[in-house]
Design a protein around this motif. Structure first.
Motif, PDB file in Angstrom:
ATOM      1  N   UNK A  96      44.403  34.909  47.232  1.00 41.49           N
ATOM      2  CA  UNK A  96      44.625  36.045  46.393  1.00 41.49           C
ATOM      3  C   UNK A  96      43.311  36.758  46.651  1.00 41.49           C
ATOM      4  N   UNK A  97      43.242  37.609  47.732  1.00 46.00           N
ATOM      5  CA  UNK A  97      42.066  38.601  48.126  1.00 46.00           C
ATOM      6  C   UNK A  97      41.678  39.594  47.105  1.00 46.00           C
ATOM      7  N   UNK A  98      42.784  39.648  46.248  1.00 42.85           N
ATOM      8  CA  UNK A  98      42.606  40.952  45.286  1.00 42.85           C
ATOM      9  C   UNK A  98      41.707  40.497  44.130  1.00 42.85           C
ATOM     10  N   UNK A  99      41.560  39.440  43.974  1.00 41.53           N
ATOM     11  CA  UNK A  99      40.816  38.621  42.979  1.00 41.53           C
ATOM     12  C   UNK A  99      39.333  38.576  43.304  1.00 41.53           C
ATOM     13  N   UNK A 100      38.378  39.531  42.198  1.00 41.34           N
ATOM     14  CA  UNK A 100      37.194  40.077  42.558  1.00 41.34           C
ATOM     15  C   UNK A 100      36.287  39.717  41.652  1.00 41.34           C
ATOM     16  N   UNK A 101      36.414  39.785  40.288  1.00 37.49           N
ATOM     17  CA  UNK A 101      35.545  39.666  39.251  1.00 37.49           C
ATOM     18  C   UNK A 101      35.441  38.065  38.930  1.00 37.49           C
ATOM     19  N   UNK A 103      35.219  36.562  36.351  1.00 34.32           N
ATOM     20  CA  UNK A 103      36.244  35.715  35.456  1.00 34.32           C
ATOM     21  C   UNK A 103      37.376  35.350  36.056  1.00 34.32           C
ATOM     22  N   UNK A 104      38.004  36.192  36.766  1.00 29.69           N
ATOM     23  CA  UNK A 104      39.164  36.198  37.534  1.00 29.69           C
ATOM     24  C   UNK A 104      39.014  35.068  38.397  1.00 29.69           C
ATOM     25  N   UNK A 105      37.976  34.908  39.195  1.00 31.84           N
ATOM     26  CA  UNK A 105      37.769  33.953  40.286  1.00 31.84           C
ATOM     27  C   UNK A 105      37.698  32.479  39.453  1.00 31.84           C
ATOM     28  N   UNK A 106      37.080  32.321  38.320  1.00 36.37           N
ATOM     29  CA  UNK A 106      37.068  31.181  37.585  1.00 36.37           C
ATOM     30  C   UNK A 106      38.390  30.867  37.048  1.00 36.37           C
ATOM     31  N   UNK A 107      39.257  31.595  36.667  1.00 33.58           N
ATOM     32  CA  UNK A 107      40.629  31.523  36.399  1.00 33.58           C
ATOM     33  C   UNK A 107      41.295  31.085  37.245  1.00 33.58           C
ATOM     34  N   UNK A 165      46.152  31.389  31.084  1.00 32.54           N
ATOM     35  CA  UNK A 165      46.201  32.777  31.040  1.00 32.54           C
ATOM     36  C   UNK A 165      47.388  33.678  31.504  1.00 32.54           C
ATOM     37  N   UNK A 166      47.691  34.792  31.099  1.00 28.52           N
ATOM     38  CA  UNK A 166      48.410  35.447  31.948  1.00 28.52           C
ATOM     39  C   UNK A 166      48.503  35.544  33.296  1.00 28.52           C
ATOM     40  N   UNK A 167      47.229  35.960  33.843  1.00 25.91           N
ATOM     41  CA  UNK A 167      46.859  35.761  35.008  1.00 25.91           C
ATOM     42  C   UNK A 167      47.280  34.700  36.148  1.00 25.91           C
ATOM     43  N   UNK A 168      46.903  33.489  35.339  1.00 23.12           N
ATOM     44  CA  UNK A 168      47.226  32.182  35.891  1.00 23.12           C
ATOM     45  C   UNK A 168      48.678  32.073  36.046  1.00 23.12           C
ATOM     46  N   UNK A 169      49.372  32.343  34.815  1.00 21.19           N
ATOM     47  CA  UNK A 169      50.897  32.157  34.779  1.00 21.19           C
ATOM     48  C   UNK A 169      51.514  32.957  36.037  1.00 21.19           C
TER      49      UNK A 169
END
Length: 425
Positions: A96-101, A103-107, A165-169
């Motif tokens: 998922x290369x779009x993940x940058x922040x 918090x998103x990387x942690x999720x 989370x919604x992103x993880x789903x």
């Protein structure tokens, strides 16, 4: 012609009618008694089926585990620096290369188990040549992802209290659509020790600890119990001292098991200095619990041998010892084995005395000897039942199923031995 028939007196007829009515009431009472007995059996069977169904329905899913396929770049620098957790995070982030922040990387990393680096270690151990290459690798998913894939956790976005989370789903749905998520047989459950992470927790350490403990229990309690039963029944004089011993043995069978745990704590640990949480101490404590059952069953089996067997052997010139060892004891062995089965089954399910000697400790390693710290299956069930994670609920039921299978296998072996020794006269 004269009529010889005479009318039945009224008093006699009344007695006959009373007896018939009484007989009908007895038959009705007997039918009610049978119905109550049959109802009790059906009710007990219903509760048993309900219990087994609840355990199986909750625990069957624990034998499957969710895995996520990740393209892992076996970076030589990360491997040489032993930064395998970082290698896991960077590998899934490449998906998922779009993940940058942060918090998103942690999720995103939360989709995988915290022990996913163990999969990389196993891959390197199996084939060191993968170092420096990129290989697809199936890694253990986190317990929340596992519960979501099994339907125990909601996957609907926007719901309050969602474990994911919604992103993880959304990421999980994308991985599933790409065929990168699947469920496999949970080898971890049957090959690993305990863990704080549900997806990494296994029963093998508790199984090995139970085998060690029960082996010591059998080696100690069986010969002592049989020898005591033979002496009291065949050789001991009948006086007040033997009567006192018999009363105390019968009373020991009713002593709460936690008392034996306190005795083991005081004698084996504090006085003799034996290792804490070791199957050796657990087996000795369980042997104390089994002894009264084996002695009582052994004496009953020896009494059941017909006196004619003893008299015939004595009449042929056998000594008292030969009568017991060559004739009486072999014939009584099936009954003794039955008592041993009951005692060992009782010992297998005991938890309280083992908690007293420290076998409740969190132990990850698989015991190699009876002197190593270990858990046992009943204590493992107790520990997992007290854990708050939803994934431990199914693993608790799975541990109960393994315990029941273990008990069934042990009883089957004992029954086969009993049949082997059984003789008819």
């Amino acid at each position: 012609m004269t009529d010889t028939s005479t009318a039945v007196p009224a008093a006699t007829r009344q007695s006959i009618d009373t007896a018939a009515a009484h007989l009908k009431r007895r038959y009705r009472a007997e039918r009610r008694f049978k119905a109550v007995g049959l109802g009790a059996i059906l009710l007990a069977m219903g509760f048993l089926v309900l219990l087994l169904w609840t355990i199986i329905s909750n625990g069957a899913s624990a034998f499957m585990q969710t895995y996520i396929r990740v393209d892992v770049t076996f970076d030589a620098a990360a491997i040489d620096g032993d930064d395998l957790p970082g290698l896991v995070k960077s590998s899934i982030q490449q998906r998922f290369p779009a993940v940058e922040s942060r918090s998103e990387k942690r999720e995103l990393a939360g989709l995988l188990s915290s022990g996913a680096d163990l999969d990389i270690r196993r891959a390197l151990a199996a084939d060191p040549s993968v170092k420096g290459t990129t290989q697809p690798l199936w890694m253990v998913a986190s317990d929340d992802v596992d519960m979501a894939m099994k339907g125990y956790v909601s996957r609907q976005p926007g719901l309050a209290g969602n474990r994911l989370t919604d992103r993880q789903i959304a990421w999980l749905a994308e991985l599933e659509a790409a065929g990168a998520v699947k469920k496999r047989f949970n080898t971890i459950l049957l090959s690993s020790g305990d863990s704080r992470e549900p997806e990494l927790a296994g029963l093998w350490g508790a199984v090995v600890g139970s085998v060690f403990s029960l082996a010591i229990t059998l080696l100690v309690s069986f010969p002592l119990g049989v020898a005591t039963a033979v002496y009291l029944e065949e050789f001991a004089p009948k006086n007040r001292w033997t009567a006192l011993i018999e009363v105390n043995i019968n009373n020991l069978a009713a002593v709460p098991s936690v008392v034996f745990g306190l005795l083991g704590l005081a004698i084996f640990l504090n006085f003799l200095g034996m290792p804490r949480s070791a199957p050796l101490v657990g087996g000795l404590v369980l042997a104390l619990i089994c002894l009264p059952t084996i002695i009582i069953a052994g004496r009953a089996a020896l009494k059941a041998v017909p006196p004619s067997i003893r008299e015939a052997a004595l009449g042929l010139g056998a000594s008292k010892q030969q009568v017991v060892t060559d004739h009486v004891l072999p014939l009584a062995m099936p009954g003794i084995m039955t008592g041993t089965i009951l005692g060992m089954a009782h010992a297998l399910g005991e938890t309280a005395p083992l908690l007293m000697i420290g076998m409740v400790a969190f132990i990850v390693d698989i015991p190699a000897t009876p002197l190593d710290p270990s858990a046992v299956l009943p204590v493992q069930v107790y520990l997992w039942a007290d854990s708050p994670e939803r994934a431990f609920v199914e693993r608790t039921s799975a541990a109960i199923l393994v315990l029941l299978v273990f008990l069934g296998a042990m009883n089957l072996a004992a029954i086969m031995l009993r049949k082997k020794f059984e003789r008819r006269w």
